[in-house]
Design an enzyme around this catalytic site. Structure first.
Site, PDB file in Angstrom:
ATOM      1  N   ASP A 159       6.849  -5.492 -12.625  1.00 16.76           N
ATOM      2  CA  ASP A 159       6.143  -5.272 -11.359  1.00 16.76           C
ATOM      3  C   ASP A 159       6.273  -6.520 -10.477  1.00 16.76           C
ATOM      4  O   ASP A 159       6.536  -7.609 -10.982  1.00 16.76           O
ATOM      5  CB  ASP A 159       4.663  -4.965 -11.636  1.00 16.76           C
ATOM      6  CG  ASP A 159       3.985  -4.261 -10.455  1.00 16.76           C
ATOM      7  OD1 ASP A 159       4.700  -3.782  -9.553  1.00 16.76           O
ATOM      8  OD2 ASP A 159       2.741  -4.185 -10.452  1.00 16.76           O
ATOM      9  N   GLU A 160       6.077  -6.378  -9.183  1.00 17.55           N
ATOM     10  CA  GLU A 160       6.167  -7.485  -8.206  1.00 17.55           C
ATOM     11  C   GLU A 160       7.463  -8.272  -8.410  1.00 17.55           C
ATOM     12  O   GLU A 160       7.488  -9.496  -8.418  1.00 17.55           O
ATOM     13  CB  GLU A 160       4.946  -8.420  -8.344  1.00 17.55           C
ATOM     14  CG  GLU A 160       3.600  -7.744  -8.178  1.00 17.55           C
ATOM     15  CD  GLU A 160       3.264  -7.354  -6.745  1.00 17.55           C
ATOM     16  OE1 GLU A 160       4.096  -7.598  -5.841  1.00 17.55           O
ATOM     17  OE2 GLU A 160       2.186  -6.777  -6.541  1.00 17.55           O
ATOM     18  N   VAL A 161       8.554  -7.540  -8.568  1.00 18.78           N
ATOM     19  CA  VAL A 161       9.843  -8.143  -8.944  1.00 18.78           C
ATOM     20  C   VAL A 161      10.380  -9.065  -7.840  1.00 18.78           C
ATOM     21  O   VAL A 161      11.194  -9.955  -8.108  1.00 18.78           O
ATOM     22  CB  VAL A 161      10.841  -7.022  -9.357  1.00 18.78           C
ATOM     23  CG1 VAL A 161      11.298  -6.207  -8.174  1.00 18.78           C
ATOM     24  CG2 VAL A 161      12.032  -7.585 -10.118  1.00 18.78           C
ATOM     25  N   GLN A 162       9.866  -8.920  -6.599  1.00 19.86           N
ATOM     26  CA  GLN A 162      10.329  -9.792  -5.503  1.00 19.86           C
ATOM     27  C   GLN A 162       9.913 -11.242  -5.695  1.00 19.86           C
ATOM     28  O   GLN A 162      10.468 -12.145  -5.080  1.00 19.86           O
ATOM     29  CB  GLN A 162       9.817  -9.268  -4.148  1.00 19.86           C
ATOM     30  CG  GLN A 162       8.354  -9.569  -3.821  1.00 19.86           C
ATOM     31  CD  GLN A 162       7.372  -8.620  -4.492  1.00 19.86           C
ATOM     32  OE1 GLN A 162       7.756  -7.690  -5.179  1.00 19.86           O
ATOM     33  NE2 GLN A 162       6.081  -8.864  -4.293  1.00 19.86           N
ATOM     34  N   LYS A 194       3.714   1.677  -4.891  1.00 17.13           N
ATOM     35  CA  LYS A 194       4.818   1.272  -5.781  1.00 17.13           C
ATOM     36  C   LYS A 194       4.364   1.153  -7.235  1.00 17.13           C
ATOM     37  O   LYS A 194       4.988   1.701  -8.133  1.00 17.13           O
ATOM     38  CB  LYS A 194       5.426  -0.070  -5.337  1.00 17.13           C
ATOM     39  CG  LYS A 194       6.056  -0.041  -3.964  1.00 17.13           C
ATOM     40  CD  LYS A 194       6.662  -1.383  -3.606  1.00 17.13           C
ATOM     41  CE  LYS A 194       5.654  -2.518  -3.511  1.00 17.13           C
ATOM     42  NZ  LYS A 194       4.631  -2.328  -2.476  1.00 17.13           N
ATOM     43  N   HIS A 199       4.354  -0.481  15.353  1.00 19.07           N
ATOM     44  CA  HIS A 199       3.127  -1.292  15.378  1.00 19.07           C
ATOM     45  C   HIS A 199       3.204  -2.548  14.522  1.00 19.07           C
ATOM     46  O   HIS A 199       2.215  -3.241  14.338  1.00 19.07           O
ATOM     47  CB  HIS A 199       1.927  -0.420  14.980  1.00 19.07           C
ATOM     48  CG  HIS A 199       1.613   0.614  16.002  1.00 19.07           C
ATOM     49  ND1 HIS A 199       1.671   1.960  15.739  1.00 19.07           N
ATOM     50  CD2 HIS A 199       1.293   0.478  17.320  1.00 19.07           C
ATOM     51  CE1 HIS A 199       1.370   2.624  16.854  1.00 19.07           C
ATOM     52  NE2 HIS A 199       1.144   1.756  17.812  1.00 19.07           N
ATOM     53  N   PHE A 225       0.809  -1.229   0.000  1.00 15.37           N
ATOM     54  CA  PHE A 225       0.000   0.000   0.000  1.00 15.37           C
ATOM     55  C   PHE A 225       0.843   1.281   0.000  1.00 15.37           C
ATOM     56  O   PHE A 225       0.371   2.339   0.401  1.00 15.37           O
ATOM     57  CB  PHE A 225      -0.958   0.038   1.218  1.00 15.37           C
ATOM     58  CG  PHE A 225      -1.695  -1.244   1.413  1.00 15.37           C
ATOM     59  CD1 PHE A 225      -2.694  -1.625   0.529  1.00 15.37           C
ATOM     60  CD2 PHE A 225      -1.371  -2.099   2.456  1.00 15.37           C
ATOM     61  CE1 PHE A 225      -3.369  -2.823   0.693  1.00 15.37           C
ATOM     62  CE2 PHE A 225      -2.037  -3.294   2.624  1.00 15.37           C
ATOM     63  CZ  PHE A 225      -3.042  -3.664   1.747  1.00 15.37           C
ATOM     64  N   SER A 226       2.116   1.180  -0.440  1.00 14.18           N
ATOM     65  CA  SER A 226       2.972   2.375  -0.448  1.00 14.18           C
ATOM     66  C   SER A 226       2.978   3.044  -1.828  1.00 14.18           C
ATOM     67  O   SER A 226       3.743   3.981  -2.049  1.00 14.18           O
ATOM     68  CB  SER A 226       4.399   2.005  -0.017  1.00 14.18           C
ATOM     69  OG  SER A 226       4.989   1.107  -0.936  1.00 14.18           O
ATOM     70  N   CYS A 255      -1.566   4.048  13.794  1.00 11.46           N
ATOM     71  CA  CYS A 255      -1.286   5.390  14.332  1.00 11.46           C
ATOM     72  C   CYS A 255      -1.160   6.498  13.281  1.00 11.46           C
ATOM     73  O   CYS A 255      -1.059   7.664  13.632  1.00 11.46           O
ATOM     74  CB  CYS A 255      -0.012   5.351  15.173  1.00 11.46           C
ATOM     75  SG  CYS A 255       1.482   5.169  14.169  1.00 11.46           S
TER      76      CYS A 255
HETATM   77 ZN    ZN Z   1       2.016   2.926  13.868  1.00  9.18          ZN
END
Ligand code: ZN
Length: 200
Positions: free
Chosen positions: A91-94, A24, A183, A21-22, A151
């Site tokens: 994409d999803e190269v990992q 990419k 977290h 969810f960053s 948070c």
């Molecule tokens: Zn947090």
């Protein structure tokens, strides 16, 4: 592309990495669209494993999408590269085998612009191989951040929210959450399970 690299005709490896969810894929689509405006010949690949969305598209969480080739492994990418291709996006190269590291270098050494996107850490917070090798040999690294679901701080880890013994569990919002360092707890799922057992 950065100004510095814009002035050269040499090949280039660009890695976009971060937790789930960053943004990419969204960032990758932005770079691909820029290359499209520049009338570059582009090929886009993703591994077969990633079956979250319609199979022959790369799709961001905000639903931007572009058609792509779905391949089994790095050798299938090699066999599908066309002579006239100038930009290769993966994409999803990992999820690729370690052969992807050499292939990326090979393409860049031939003068191609290679853009990769992938998860830098797995559900345990460990480096997601072969990303560390791509990271060490890339020319540009773009680290992306998500927002912690607990948070609201910048998130750097992918928290698994369902129990599984699998190292790779492909999924999205129903299985993972973005978390900050504080977290993130890879044992959280186990702890919840013990609590549930005790209630029963
Ligand atoms: Zn947090």
């Amino acid at each position: 592309m950065d100004m510095f690299f814009n002035s050269t005709n040499s090949g280039l490896v660009e890695l976009i990495c971060g937790c789930m969810f960053s943004g990419k894929t969204e960032e990758m689509i932005k770079l691909i669209k820029r290359a499209q405006f520049a009338k570059k010949k582009i090929q886009i690949f993703k591994p077969y494993l990633d079956n979250r969305y319609k199979i022959d598209f790369i799709v961001s969480h905000s639903n931007l999408k572009l058609p792509c080739h779905v391949v089994e492994d790095s050798s299938e990418i090699r066999s599908q590269i066309l002579k006239q291709t100038e930009v290769v996006a993966i994409d999803e190269v990992q999820f690729f085998d370690e052969g992807i590291v050499g292939l990326i270098q090979e393409l860049a050494n031939k003068g191609l612009h290679v853009i990769c996107a992938g998860l830098d850490t797995d559900w345990r917070g460990e480096p997601f191989h072969p990303i560390p090798l791509i990271m060490a040999t890339a020319d540009i690294i773009r680290k992306q951040y998500a927002v912690c679901t607990v948070c609201g701080s910048p998130a750097v880890r992918s928290q698994r929210t369902v129990p599984s013994k699998e190292n790779i569990l492909v999924g999205s919002g129903e299985i993972y959450q973005a978390r900050c360092r504080m977290h993130f707890n890879p044992n959280e799922v186990k702890v919840q399970k013990i609590n549930t057992d005790m209630e029963v």
